[in-house]
Write a protein that holds these residues in place. Structure first.
Motif, PDB file in Angstrom:
ATOM      1  N   ARG A 215      30.646  65.995 -12.781  1.00 50.36           N
ATOM      2  CA  ARG A 215      31.895  65.255 -12.881  1.00 50.36           C
ATOM      3  C   ARG A 215      31.653  63.744 -12.888  1.00 50.36           C
ATOM      4  NH1 ARG A 215      35.424  67.407  -8.040  1.00 50.36           N
ATOM      5  NH2 ARG A 215      33.517  66.876  -6.916  1.00 50.36           N
ATOM      6  N   VAL A 216      32.663  63.009 -13.349  1.00 46.78           N
ATOM      7  CA  VAL A 216      32.636  61.551 -13.292  1.00 46.78           C
ATOM      8  C   VAL A 216      33.476  61.108 -12.096  1.00 46.78           C
ATOM      9  CG1 VAL A 216      33.049  59.402 -14.522  1.00 46.78           C
ATOM     10  CG2 VAL A 216      32.547  61.493 -15.804  1.00 46.78           C
ATOM     11  N   LEU A 217      32.924  60.245 -11.268  1.00 43.72           N
ATOM     12  CA  LEU A 217      33.690  59.615 -10.195  1.00 43.72           C
ATOM     13  C   LEU A 217      34.029  58.202 -10.642  1.00 43.72           C
ATOM     14  CD1 LEU A 217      34.845  59.268  -7.334  1.00 43.72           C
ATOM     15  CD2 LEU A 217      32.522  58.675  -6.568  1.00 43.72           C
ATOM     16  N   VAL A 218      35.310  57.919 -10.797  1.00 49.54           N
ATOM     17  CA  VAL A 218      35.775  56.591 -11.167  1.00 49.54           C
ATOM     18  C   VAL A 218      36.351  55.931  -9.919  1.00 49.54           C
ATOM     19  CG1 VAL A 218      37.381  55.263 -12.589  1.00 49.54           C
ATOM     20  CG2 VAL A 218      36.299  57.322 -13.527  1.00 49.54           C
ATOM     21  N   VAL A 219      35.949  54.694  -9.679  1.00 47.61           N
ATOM     22  CA  VAL A 219      36.485  53.905  -8.572  1.00 47.61           C
ATOM     23  C   VAL A 219      37.082  52.632  -9.153  1.00 47.61           C
ATOM     24  CG1 VAL A 219      35.983  52.717  -6.405  1.00 47.61           C
ATOM     25  CG2 VAL A 219      34.711  54.795  -7.012  1.00 47.61           C
ATOM     26  N   GLY A 220      38.313  52.326  -8.791  1.00 49.32           N
ATOM     27  CA  GLY A 220      38.926  51.118  -9.326  1.00 49.32           C
ATOM     28  C   GLY A 220      40.379  50.989  -8.943  1.00 49.32           C
ATOM     29  N   ASP A 221      41.038  50.042  -9.570  1.00 49.80           N
ATOM     30  CA  ASP A 221      42.408  49.707  -9.210  1.00 49.80           C
ATOM     31  C   ASP A 221      43.437  50.689  -9.753  1.00 49.80           C
ATOM     32  OD1 ASP A 221      41.348  47.489  -8.019  1.00 49.80           O
ATOM     33  OD2 ASP A 221      42.464  46.024  -9.204  1.00 49.80           O
TER      34      ASP A 221
ATOM     35  N   LEU B 220      43.048  59.376  -3.003  1.00 50.50           N
ATOM     36  CA  LEU B 220      43.736  58.116  -2.776  1.00 50.50           C
ATOM     37  C   LEU B 220      43.960  57.855  -1.300  1.00 50.50           C
ATOM     38  CD1 LEU B 220      46.487  58.363  -5.551  1.00 50.50           C
ATOM     39  CD2 LEU B 220      44.189  57.409  -5.729  1.00 50.50           C
ATOM     40  N   ALA B 221      43.675  56.624  -0.880  1.00 52.45           N
ATOM     41  CA  ALA B 221      44.005  56.182   0.477  1.00 52.45           C
ATOM     42  C   ALA B 221      45.345  55.466   0.433  1.00 52.45           C
ATOM     43  CB  ALA B 221      42.913  55.253   1.004  1.00 52.45           C
ATOM     44  N   GLY B 222      46.163  55.666   1.450  1.00 47.38           N
ATOM     45  CA  GLY B 222      47.460  55.011   1.522  1.00 47.38           C
ATOM     46  C   GLY B 222      47.413  53.800   2.442  1.00 47.38           C
TER      47      GLY B 222
ATOM     48  N   ASP C 159      37.225  54.698   2.585  1.00 45.17           N
ATOM     49  CA  ASP C 159      37.910  55.317   1.444  1.00 45.17           C
ATOM     50  C   ASP C 159      36.933  55.976   0.472  1.00 45.17           C
ATOM     51  OD1 ASP C 159      40.244  54.218   2.500  1.00 45.17           O
ATOM     52  OD2 ASP C 159      40.140  52.437   1.224  1.00 45.17           O
ATOM     53  N   LEU C 160      35.630  55.668   0.638  1.00 45.83           N
ATOM     54  CA  LEU C 160      34.611  56.158  -0.301  1.00 45.83           C
ATOM     55  C   LEU C 160      33.494  56.882   0.452  1.00 45.83           C
ATOM     56  CD1 LEU C 160      34.284  52.941  -2.531  1.00 45.83           C
ATOM     57  CD2 LEU C 160      35.760  54.942  -2.925  1.00 45.83           C
ATOM     58  N   PRO C 161      33.801  57.996   1.099  1.00 44.61           N
ATOM     59  CA  PRO C 161      32.768  58.720   1.852  1.00 44.61           C
ATOM     60  C   PRO C 161      31.696  59.300   0.931  1.00 44.61           C
ATOM     61  CG  PRO C 161      34.743  60.068   1.636  1.00 44.61           C
ATOM     62  CD  PRO C 161      35.098  58.701   1.116  1.00 44.61           C
TER      63      PRO C 161
ATOM     64  N   VAL D  63      32.002  49.486  -2.594  1.00 44.64           N
ATOM     65  CA  VAL D  63      31.397  50.044  -3.809  1.00 44.64           C
ATOM     66  C   VAL D  63      29.888  49.805  -3.842  1.00 44.64           C
ATOM     67  CG1 VAL D  63      33.526  49.953  -5.139  1.00 44.64           C
ATOM     68  CG2 VAL D  63      31.964  48.006  -5.205  1.00 44.64           C
ATOM     69  N   GLN D  64      29.422  48.725  -3.215  1.00 47.21           N
ATOM     70  CA  GLN D  64      27.973  48.535  -3.128  1.00 47.21           C
ATOM     71  C   GLN D  64      27.334  49.645  -2.299  1.00 47.21           C
ATOM     72  OE1 GLN D  64      28.075  44.331  -1.807  1.00 47.21           O
ATOM     73  NE2 GLN D  64      26.706  43.888  -3.515  1.00 47.21           N
ATOM     74  N   GLY D  65      28.000  50.046  -1.228  1.00 42.84           N
ATOM     75  CA  GLY D  65      27.503  51.160  -0.429  1.00 42.84           C
ATOM     76  C   GLY D  65      27.501  52.456  -1.212  1.00 42.84           C
ATOM     77  N   LEU D  66      28.552  52.668  -2.013  1.00 39.80           N
ATOM     78  CA  LEU D  66      28.636  53.874  -2.834  1.00 39.80           C
ATOM     79  C   LEU D  66      27.544  53.871  -3.898  1.00 39.80           C
ATOM     80  CD1 LEU D  66      30.443  56.428  -3.325  1.00 39.80           C
ATOM     81  CD2 LEU D  66      31.557  55.091  -5.122  1.00 39.80           C
ATOM     82  N   PHE D  67      27.309  52.722  -4.533  1.00 38.78           N
ATOM     83  CA  PHE D  67      26.237  52.613  -5.524  1.00 38.78           C
ATOM     84  C   PHE D  67      24.890  52.961  -4.909  1.00 38.78           C
ATOM     85  CE2 PHE D  67      27.482  49.696  -9.326  1.00 38.78           C
ATOM     86  CZ  PHE D  67      28.458  50.590  -9.677  1.00 38.78           C
ATOM     87  N   ALA D  68      24.619  52.427  -3.726  1.00 35.39           N
ATOM     88  CA  ALA D  68      23.334  52.691  -3.072  1.00 35.39           C
ATOM     89  C   ALA D  68      23.177  54.177  -2.780  1.00 35.39           C
ATOM     90  CB  ALA D  68      23.221  51.872  -1.788  1.00 35.39           C
ATOM     91  N   ALA D  69      24.250  54.802  -2.294  1.00 37.38           N
ATOM     92  CA  ALA D  69      24.196  56.235  -1.988  1.00 37.38           C
ATOM     93  C   ALA D  69      23.994  57.049  -3.269  1.00 37.38           C
ATOM     94  CB  ALA D  69      25.477  56.662  -1.275  1.00 37.38           C
TER      95      ALA D  69
END
Length: 295
Positions: free
Chosen positions: A4-10, A82-84, A119-121, A147-153
């Motif tokens: 799958r593709v994980l998209v992170v953004g606005d 989504l986080a509220g 929000d990005l476990p 997102v830097q943490g997510l990239f590293a993971a």
């Protein structure tokens, strides 16, 4: 590549204004005004879903809108995470479209500015083949750290990562060198010519390609009506023209291009074929108002 593709953004509400002529300061101008779901990350996710790609979308919205947005994305083939936000409302973007289709933006990012590492476990990366992050997430300290943490993971797990610079104005504001330092090493960068020039200080897409190739694995440069090119530090490997179409609104064209390329790439297409799919998606996007596929 698979998964799958994980998209992170606005996530944004796009208020799209198409005046009948030049804006008259201090007076009226007739215009078409439409409100549509938008945001660069959201657009990419919805375009991927429309292409049948399995896609997960992680973002932050106003708490009162969370259930509405979850239902919206599910209905378009996107798995929402989504986080509220209890304090900030969902983001809003006002787009003013010139007669030639060029756009200017007024941005209130709202809840997007509070995207956090919580929000990005790491579990978001399960069964993911690529992580795609909109550059907007790098323009504020909290989302950038997340997102830097997510990239590293993702890199630690051998998952491809991609970034779209998203905004020349914000690139200039944060500084090209900073943005490059934050994102260097990504497997893919999707930039238009203006963004590529802001990042490299160079004119001409071939020179920009070589310079960005020193930082990123594969460079894709979107050239609007001229098509797109793909390559790296050794120069251009593939370049294709765009079809001639009537431009109604270029909002989301770059997001559609990225989604078209990624969907084809994940399905095993070669670079030229994936590039063609991206160009076709971008050409489709400019023929209707809004940044997401027309219903």
């Amino acid at each position: 590549m698979s998964g799958r593709v994980l998209v992170v953004g606005d996530v944004m509400t796009d208020v799209i204004v198409v005046p009948e002529g030049p804006i008259v300061k201090g007076s009226d101008r007739r215009a078409t005004v439409r409100s549509r779901p938008g945001g660069s990350g959201a657009n990419q996710a919805v375009w991927l879903g429309a292409m049948g790609a399995p896609v997960v979308f992680a973002a932050r919205v106003g708490a009162s809108d969370k259930a509405m947005y979850e239902n919206y994305f599910r209905g378009l083939g996107v798995v929402p995470v989504l986080a509220g936000d209890a304090v900030q409302p969902s983001g809003v973007l006002v787009t003013i479209v010139d007669p030639d289709g060029e756009r200017s933006f007024l941005t209130d990012r709202g809840a997007n500015l509070n995207l956090s590492s919580e929000d990005l476990p790491a579990s978001l990366l399960d069964d993911i083949g690529m992580v795609m992050v909109s550059g907007y997430s790098f323009f504020a300290p909290g989302p950038r750290l997340a997102v830097q943490g997510l990239f590293a993971a993702a890199r630690a797990r051998g998952i491809a990562v991609a970034v779209d610079p998203a905004s020349v104005g914000f690139l200039v504001e944060v500084g090209a060198t900073n943005f490059l330092d934050w994102t260097s090493g990504a497997d893919f960068i999707f930039a238009n010519e203006s963004e590529a020039e802001a990042l490299t200080g160079l004119a001409g897409h071939e020179a920009q390609m070589r310079a960005l190739g020193e930082r990123f694995g594969t460079v894709l440069i979107k050239r609007g009506g001229l098509g797109a090119a793909l390559g790296g530090r050794d120069g251009i490997r593939a370049e294709l023209p765009a079809p001639q179409v009537s431009v109604v609104d270029s909002t989301g064209a770059g997001d559609a291009f990225s989604a078209g390329f990624i969907a084809a790439h994940l399905n095993g297409a070669d670079e030229a074929t994936a590039l063609a799919r991206g160009i076709a998606a971008g050409a489709k996007a400019v023929q209707s108002i809004g940044g997401q596929p027309a219903a």
